[in-house]
Motif scaffolding. Structure first.
Motif, PDB file in Angstrom:
ATOM      1  N   UNK A   1       0.272  -1.188   0.225  1.00  0.00           N
ATOM      2  CA  UNK A   1       0.437  -0.452   0.000  1.00  0.00           C
ATOM      3  C   UNK A   1       0.192   1.369   0.561  1.00  0.00           C
ATOM      4  N   UNK A   2       1.883   0.974   0.777  1.00  0.00           N
ATOM      5  CA  UNK A   2       2.641   2.193   0.918  1.00  0.00           C
ATOM      6  C   UNK A   2       3.410   2.544  -0.260  1.00  0.00           C
ATOM      7  N   UNK A   3       4.089   1.634  -1.025  1.00  0.00           N
ATOM      8  CA  UNK A   3       4.645   1.910  -2.444  1.00  0.00           C
ATOM      9  C   UNK A   3       3.176   2.597  -3.272  1.00  0.00           C
ATOM     10  N   UNK A   4       2.690   1.450  -3.792  1.00  0.00           N
ATOM     11  CA  UNK A   4       1.094   2.116  -4.639  1.00  0.00           C
ATOM     12  C   UNK A   4       0.894   3.458  -4.615  1.00  0.00           C
TER      13      UNK A   4
ATOM     14  N   UNK B   1       1.297   6.193  -4.475  1.00  0.00           N
ATOM     15  CA  UNK B   1       1.170   7.373  -5.464  1.00  0.00           C
ATOM     16  C   UNK B   1       0.662   6.695  -7.055  1.00  0.00           C
ATOM     17  N   UNK B   2       0.063   5.516  -7.389  1.00  0.00           N
ATOM     18  CA  UNK B   2       0.232   5.165  -8.282  1.00  0.00           C
ATOM     19  C   UNK B   2      -1.115   4.553  -8.614  1.00  0.00           C
TER      20      UNK B   2
ATOM     21  N   UNK C   1      -0.844  -0.554 -14.596  1.00  0.00           N
ATOM     22  CA  UNK C   1      -0.138  -1.290 -16.402  1.00  0.00           C
ATOM     23  C   UNK C   1       0.989  -0.113 -17.036  1.00  0.00           C
ATOM     24  N   UNK C   2       1.383   1.115 -16.418  1.00  0.00           N
ATOM     25  CA  UNK C   2       1.777   2.372 -16.955  1.00  0.00           C
ATOM     26  C   UNK C   2       2.816   2.297 -16.063  1.00  0.00           C
ATOM     27  N   UNK C   3       3.303   1.428 -15.058  1.00  0.00           N
ATOM     28  CA  UNK C   3       4.867   1.463 -14.628  1.00  0.00           C
ATOM     29  C   UNK C   3       5.316   0.294 -14.206  1.00  0.00           C
TER      30      UNK C   3
END
Length: 222
Positions: free
Chosen positions: A52-55, A57-58, A123-125
């Motif tokens: 959750x922390x890593x994602x 901002x995505x 999908x874009x990362x």
């Protein structure tokens, strides 16, 4: 003396053979899986928090929140389950029901993790995609250790996690993602083989433990 020892060995094996032996082995396997559960629960909380922390901002925050809370609720249900059925006091009459309930619970946890490939997959990362794949494969590797005593539990957990990931790769398409889907399928096969080997070894160790306990009992009675 050798013949006498051989006779004891045959006698003990005969007394341990049959459905009663298999039931005792299965009961001990269930107990072992339950004893390993706290490690899996801790790994679930840590990995879910990191993901959750890593994602953050995505991926959409509401989606992350719903997924994280669902995962935590399943963890709480597993804790309640362990409190209700402690491994030390699990009786032979309970282990079949406990096994079915445990398969359902772990399967639901696997589905929650599998949903990351469907709803939390950036999908874009490509960098974040690698992270998601790494976390999911790590959960399965941990499951091979924690759940291999019961192959139904391991398969319910593994397939629920990695099959959605394979589907995601196939939907995106392209040579690279087709190759990744094939590698994920190969990973399922290899981890299943490893889990099966651990399962067979554990079963044999339990049978040997029962056999030596029976031999000690017979020699003591002599």
């Amino acid at each position: 003396m050798i013949c006498h020892e051989h006779g004891l060995w045959i006698s003990a094996r005969c007394q341990l053979s049959g459905s009663s032996e298999e039931e005792r082995v299965n009961l001990e396997l269930v107990r072992q899986v339950l004893r390993n559960s706290p490690i899996g629960i801790a790994a679930t909380i840590v990995n879910a928090s990191i993901l959750v922390l890593v994602l953050w901002k995505t991926i959409s925050h509401p989606v992350l929140f719903i997924w994280f809370m669902t995962t935590i609720c399943l963890v709480l249900l597993r804790l309640i389950f362990l409190y209700k059925y402690p491994p030390a006091t699990l009786s032979p009459d309970q282990y079949r029901v406990v096994t079915r309930l445990f398969v359902i619970g772990v399967g639901l946890s696997g589905i929650a993790w599998g949903c990351t490939a469907l709803f939390l997959f950036p999908v874009e990362s490509p960098t974040h995609q690698i992270l998601v794949m790494f976390v999911l494969c790590g959960m399965v590797a941990g499951g091979a250790v924690a759940f291999s005593s019961l192959m139904t539990v391991f398969l319910a957990f593994t397939l629920s996690i990695l099959v959605p990931l394979i589907i995601r790769f196939l939907v995106i398409g392209g040579a690279v993602y087709y190759a990744m889907s094939a590698m994920t399928l190969l990973y399922i096969v290899l981890t299943t083989m490893i889990a099966r080997r651990i399962n067979l070894t554990t079963r044999e160790l339990i049978r040997l433990k029962e056999f030596f306990a029976q031999m000690v009992k017979e020699r003591t009675s002599e």
